[in-house]
Motif scaffolding. Structure first.
Motif, PDB file in Angstrom:
ATOM      1  N   UNK A 182      38.265 105.523 -57.146  1.00 44.09           N
ATOM      2  CA  UNK A 182      37.378 106.341 -57.979  1.00 44.09           C
ATOM      3  C   UNK A 182      36.211 105.513 -58.532  1.00 44.09           C
ATOM      4  N   UNK A 183      36.463 104.343 -59.130  1.00 43.91           N
ATOM      5  CA  UNK A 183      35.342 103.510 -59.571  1.00 43.91           C
ATOM      6  C   UNK A 183      34.451 103.048 -58.425  1.00 43.91           C
ATOM      7  N   UNK A 194      46.402  98.173 -58.913  1.00 43.19           N
ATOM      8  CA  UNK A 194      45.830  98.109 -60.253  1.00 43.19           C
ATOM      9  C   UNK A 194      44.561  97.270 -60.217  1.00 43.19           C
ATOM     10  N   UNK A 195      44.004  97.079 -61.377  1.00 44.76           N
ATOM     11  CA  UNK A 195      42.792  96.274 -61.482  1.00 44.76           C
ATOM     12  C   UNK A 195      43.016  94.872 -60.903  1.00 44.76           C
ATOM     13  N   UNK A 196      42.018  94.351 -60.238  1.00 43.67           N
ATOM     14  CA  UNK A 196      42.099  93.001 -59.663  1.00 43.67           C
ATOM     15  C   UNK A 196      42.372  91.975 -60.746  1.00 43.67           C
ATOM     16  N   UNK A 251      36.415  96.873 -55.602  1.00 44.68           N
ATOM     17  CA  UNK A 251      36.850  96.812 -54.210  1.00 44.68           C
ATOM     18  C   UNK A 251      38.079  95.919 -54.067  1.00 44.68           C
ATOM     19  N   UNK A 252      38.070  94.791 -54.749  1.00 43.49           N
ATOM     20  CA  UNK A 252      39.200  93.869 -54.668  1.00 43.49           C
ATOM     21  C   UNK A 252      40.474  94.499 -55.216  1.00 43.49           C
ATOM     22  N   UNK A 253      40.325  95.406 -56.183  1.00 46.14           N
ATOM     23  CA  UNK A 253      41.498  96.061 -56.764  1.00 46.14           C
ATOM     24  C   UNK A 253      41.822  97.401 -56.147  1.00 46.14           C
ATOM     25  N   UNK A 273      26.488  95.638 -58.702  1.00 51.66           N
ATOM     26  CA  UNK A 273      27.130  95.011 -57.551  1.00 51.66           C
ATOM     27  C   UNK A 273      28.375  94.239 -57.965  1.00 51.66           C
ATOM     28  N   UNK A 274      28.285  93.541 -59.089  1.00 50.62           N
ATOM     29  CA  UNK A 274      29.438  92.774 -59.575  1.00 50.62           C
ATOM     30  C   UNK A 274      30.618  93.699 -59.881  1.00 50.62           C
TER      31      UNK A 274
END
Length: 203
Positions: free
Chosen positions: A32-33, A101-103, A26-28, A19-20
């Motif tokens: 695909x992930x 990009x990543x969060x 989701x924030x980023x 979940x984490x």
């Protein structure tokens, strides 16, 4: 009796870790992930259900999935470390539909996000240039640590799953669901003693 009274091999850390990971992807807007994490959560729930309901096949499905999950996280590590021609700046994880990009790239430990107005440039009015400075740890290493942690948890889950399946299998082999532990055969054939048969033949 055996593993029927033991706790689930998928304790809360397995679910919380999935979940984490899902929340930060989701924030980023890492599509695909997000899909991979969603499928992972479903399989973990399936494995939990198989343990509670005594369904070894569901646990086997989870064990097989862990191998796929480990492979996926190895790919994520290679992606952010730019191994084999991969680039962390590509849009591969967003299916080339956005430039997110990543969060962690803007919200990592110590990162300071600054926006500079670009109204003076033709065609870019009302847009801002975002710069990130002061990060204590580059975001790609945070993503690598996330994936490494997921691999570690998946390996632990695989070991537990194999153990539970083996215990369930042993219980099925040692327990007769029809006659229980009754050592006597289900069907008894009343045979006459040999001496009585000889007497009948003589007569």
């Amino acid at each position: 009796c055996g593993c029927r009274s033991c706790n689930s091999p998928f304790p809360s850390p397995f679910q919380l870790a999935a979940l984490e990971r899902q929340v930060f992807d989701f924030l980023g807007y890492q599509w695909a992930p997000i899909l991979a994490n969603f499928l992972h959560i479903i399989i973990v729930i399936l494995g939990l259900f198989g343990t509670i309901q005594y369904r070894p096949r569901y646990i086997v499905v989870y064990a097989i999935w862990t191998a796929i999950w480990v492979t996926w996280n190895i790919f994520i590590i290679c992606f952010y470390l730019e191994v084999g021609g991969l680039s962390k700046d590509s849009e591969l994880l967003t299916f080339n539909i956005s430039r997110h990009q990543s969060w962690w790239s803007e919200n990592g430990p110590g990162c300071v996000r600054k926006e500079a107005s670009m109204s003076g440039i033709k065609g870019l009015d009302n847009h801002s240039y975002i710069s990130v400075i002061g990060c204590a740890l580059e975001y790609r290493y945070i993503e690598v640590m996330h994936s490494s942690f997921q691999i570690l948890i998946a390996l632990v889950g695989f070991v537990y799953a194999c153990y539970v399946v083996s215990v369930f299998t042993e219980e099925e082999d040692s327990f007769d669901f029809i006659g229980g532990f009754d050592p006597f055969p289900l069907y008894h054939v009343n045979e006459k003693p040999t001496n009585l048969l000889f007497k009948q033949t003589y007569l």
